[in-house]
Design a protein around this motif. Structure first.
Motif, short mmCIF file in Angstrom:
data_model
loop_
_atom_site.label_atom_id
_atom_site.label_comp_id
_atom_site.label_asym_id
_atom_site.label_seq_id
_atom_site.Cartn_x
_atom_site.Cartn_y
_atom_site.Cartn_z
N ALA A 158 -9.65 -13.74 1.31
CA ALA A 158 -8.39 -12.99 1.39
C ALA A 158 -7.67 -12.95 0.06
CB ALA A 158 -7.49 -13.61 2.46
N LEU A 159 -7.60 -14.09 -0.62
CA LEU A 159 -6.94 -14.13 -1.93
C LEU A 159 -7.69 -13.27 -2.94
CD1 LEU A 159 -5.97 -17.90 -2.19
CD2 LEU A 159 -4.44 -15.97 -1.86
N GLY A 160 -9.02 -13.21 -2.80
CA GLY A 160 -9.80 -12.36 -3.68
C GLY A 160 -9.49 -10.89 -3.48
N VAL A 161 -9.34 -10.49 -2.21
CA VAL A 161 -8.99 -9.11 -1.90
C VAL A 161 -7.63 -8.76 -2.48
CG1 VAL A 161 -8.44 -7.51 -0.04
CG2 VAL A 161 -10.41 -9.01 0.17
N ILE A 162 -6.66 -9.67 -2.30
CA ILE A 162 -5.31 -9.44 -2.82
C ILE A 162 -5.32 -9.35 -4.34
CG2 ILE A 162 -3.02 -10.46 -3.06
CD1 ILE A 162 -3.44 -11.66 -0.28
N ALA A 163 -6.05 -10.26 -4.97
CA ALA A 163 -6.11 -10.25 -6.43
C ALA A 163 -6.74 -8.98 -6.95
CB ALA A 163 -6.89 -11.47 -6.92
N THR A 164 -7.81 -8.52 -6.26
CA THR A 164 -8.47 -7.29 -6.68
C THR A 164 -7.55 -6.09 -6.52
OG1 THR A 164 -10.61 -8.17 -6.02
CG2 THR A 164 -10.46 -5.78 -6.27
N ALA A 165 -6.86 -6.03 -5.39
CA ALA A 165 -5.94 -4.92 -5.14
C ALA A 165 -4.84 -4.88 -6.18
CB ALA A 165 -5.34 -5.03 -3.75
N SER A 166 -4.38 -6.06 -6.61
CA SER A 166 -3.26 -6.11 -7.54
C SER A 166 -3.64 -5.66 -8.94
CB SER A 166 -2.70 -7.54 -7.61
OG SER A 166 -3.63 -8.41 -8.19
N THR A 167 -4.94 -5.50 -9.23
CA THR A 167 -5.35 -5.05 -10.55
C THR A 167 -5.31 -3.53 -10.69
OG1 THR A 167 -7.69 -4.97 -9.93
CG2 THR A 167 -6.85 -7.06 -10.78
N PHE A 168 -5.20 -2.82 -9.57
CA PHE A 168 -5.17 -1.37 -9.62
C PHE A 168 -3.82 -0.87 -10.11
CE2 PHE A 168 -8.37 -1.85 -6.12
CZ PHE A 168 -9.43 -1.41 -6.87
N THR A 169 -3.81 0.04 -11.04
CA THR A 169 -2.58 0.68 -11.49
C THR A 169 -2.77 2.18 -11.46
OG1 THR A 169 -3.30 0.59 -13.80
CG2 THR A 169 -1.97 -1.24 -13.00
N LEU A 170 -1.72 2.89 -11.09
CA LEU A 170 -1.77 4.35 -11.04
C LEU A 170 -0.87 4.92 -12.10
CD1 LEU A 170 -1.55 4.86 -7.18
CD2 LEU A 170 -3.59 4.89 -8.60
N ALA A 171 -1.36 5.89 -12.85
CA ALA A 171 -0.56 6.52 -13.90
C ALA A 171 0.65 7.18 -13.29
CB ALA A 171 -1.41 7.54 -14.65
N GLU A 172 0.48 7.79 -12.14
CA GLU A 172 1.59 8.37 -11.40
C GLU A 172 1.21 8.46 -9.94
OE1 GLU A 172 2.41 12.30 -12.67
OE2 GLU A 172 0.33 12.93 -12.60
N GLU A 173 2.19 8.46 -9.09
CA GLU A 173 1.93 8.50 -7.66
C GLU A 173 1.25 9.81 -7.29
OE1 GLU A 173 4.58 8.45 -3.61
OE2 GLU A 173 5.28 7.32 -5.37
N SER A 174 0.11 9.70 -6.59
CA SER A 174 -0.62 10.90 -6.21
C SER A 174 0.16 11.66 -5.17
CB SER A 174 -2.00 10.52 -5.65
OG SER A 174 -1.85 9.67 -4.55
N LYS A 175 0.04 12.96 -5.20
CA LYS A 175 0.79 13.81 -4.28
C LYS A 175 0.01 13.97 -3.00
CE LYS A 175 4.04 17.52 -4.72
NZ LYS A 175 4.63 18.49 -5.63
N LEU A 176 0.70 13.74 -1.88
CA LEU A 176 0.06 13.88 -0.58
C LEU A 176 -0.01 15.35 -0.20
CD1 LEU A 176 1.91 11.02 1.33
CD2 LEU A 176 -0.43 10.96 0.50
N PRO A 177 -1.04 15.72 0.61
CA PRO A 177 -1.16 17.12 1.05
C PRO A 177 -0.20 17.45 2.19
CG PRO A 177 -2.94 15.81 1.94
CD PRO A 177 -2.18 14.91 1.01
N PHE A 178 0.68 16.51 2.53
CA PHE A 178 1.67 16.70 3.59
C PHE A 178 2.93 15.94 3.21
CE2 PHE A 178 -1.43 13.41 4.62
CZ PHE A 178 -0.63 12.28 4.73
N PRO A 179 4.07 16.32 3.76
CA PRO A 179 5.33 15.65 3.40
C PRO A 179 5.37 14.21 3.90
CG PRO A 179 5.69 17.18 5.20
CD PRO A 179 4.29 17.42 4.72
N GLY A 180 6.09 13.37 3.17
CA GLY A 180 6.22 11.98 3.56
C GLY A 180 5.54 11.04 2.58
#
Length: 262
Positions: free
Chosen positions: A10-32
Motif C-alpha cells: 500500500a505504501l508503495g502504491v501511495i509513493a508511486t502515485a505521489s510521483t506523478f505531476t501534471l503540467a495542467e489539469e486535463s479537461k474532462l469531456p463533460f462538466p464537473g
C-alpha cells in the motif's frame, strides 16, 4: 509477515502515485470534476467498532469521486477486510457459513449552500459486501455544515447482517486548520438502534441482538499533516470506544494512516 507485506504494498502504491505531476489539469469531456484517493490504515474500525474491526490488520482503501458545480456528487469507495460476513438463510435449522468479504460503497447526492458558511447535504449509499447479498445495505444521509463543523445522520433502509432497518448513525465532526499545516479532528457519534433483528438474531451467541435503543458509539481525536513534499498525508486517530446495540463496551484504540489524494 502478512501485515508487513500488506503495508509495504500500500505504501508503495501511495509513493508511486505521489510521483506523478501534471503540467495542467486535463479537461474532462463533460462538466464537473473527478478526484481520487488511496490510503492504508493500521486497522479499519467501522463507526468505532474497535472490539471487532472490519480489518484488524492494515487495510488498503480508496475511491473515486465526481462533483458537479450544481452540487450533485457521486462516487465509489472500497476497503479490504479481514472480517467475515455470514451467509444467512431464514430456515431455523440453517447454520450460517462465514466467508471473507470486500467492502464496496456506491453513493450519490446533493450538497448545497444556504449562506457562504452554512451548507446542507442529502444523499444515499449502497453498501455491497462480496460475497453475501444479506450484507447489502441501503442508507440515506442528511447533514448540515457550518465552516469547519458538520453534523450528519445516516439511516439504514433495510435489514442486513450488520444492522436493522431504521438504525441511524449520528456523527458530529469538527475539523479545524491548525498551526504548522496540521489539521485537527474531533468527532462524537451516537446510534439509534432498530430492534427487528431479522439477521442479528442468528448471531445471538455472539451477543449481537439489540438490547438498547440509543447509545453513545464513539469519540475520536485526530490530527493529520502533509508527508513532506510527497503529496501524501499521514493521520493519527485515537478512538474512545462507546457501546454497541448489545451494550458491549468498545475498547479505546490508536489508528495510524497514510493517504494520497489526486
Amino acid at each position: 509477515m502478512m501485515k508487513f507485506a500488506c503495508t509495504a504494498v500500500a505504501l508503495g502504491v501511495i509513493a508511486t502515485a505521489s510521483t506523478f505531476t501534471l503540467a495542467e489539469e486535463s479537461k474532462l469531456p463533460f462538466p464537473g470534476a473527478v478526484s481520487g484517493n488511496i490510503s492504508v490504515v493500521s486497522s479499519y474500525n467501522l463507526r468505532g467498532m474497535t472490539n471487532s474491526p472490519e480489518s484488524d490488520t492494515p487495510a488498503i482503501q480508496g475511491g473515486l469521486d465526481y462533483s458537479h458545480d450544481s452540487g450533485f456528487y457521486l462516487g465509489y469507495w472500497f476497503s479490504t477486510l479481514t472480517a467475515a460476513y455470514a451467509d444467512f438463510n431464514t430456515s431455523p435449522t440453517y447454520i450460517p457459513k462465514e466467508k471473507k468479504s470486500f467492502e464496496n460503497d456506491f453513493y450519490a447526492g446533493y450538497k448545497g449552500k444556504i449562506t457562504d458558511d452554512l451548507g446542507y447535504q442529502i444523499g444515499g449509499t449502497i453498501y455491497y459486501y462480496y460475497p453475501g447479498w444479506e450484507s447489502t445495505g441501503y442508507e440515506t444521509i442528511v447533514g448540515l455544515s457550518y465552516k469547519d463543523f458538520t453534523v450528519t445522520a445516516q439511516t439504514l433502509l433495510n435489514n442486513v447482517t450488520f444492522g436493522n432497518k431504521g438504525d441511524t448513525y449520528f456523527l458530529a465532526t469538527y475539523a479545524p486548520k491548525l498551526a504548522g499545516d496540521f489539521t485537527g479532528k474531533v468527532q462524537v457519534a451516537a446510534y439509534y438502534y432498530g430492534d427487528d433483528d431479522e439477521y442479528l438474531a442468528y448471531q445471538a451467541k455472539a451477543g449481537d441482538v439489540t438490547k438498547t435503543d440509543f447509545a453513545f458509539r464513539h469519540a475520536t481525536l485526530g490530527v493529520s499533516h502533509p508527508l513532506g513534499e510527497t503529496g501524501a498525508t499521514w493521520n493519527l486517530d485515537y478512538i474512545f470506544g462507546g457501546y454497541t446495540r448489545d451494550e458491549t463496551k468498545q475498547k479505546n484504540k490508536v489508528v495510524l494512516g497514510v493517504g494520497y489524494a489526486f
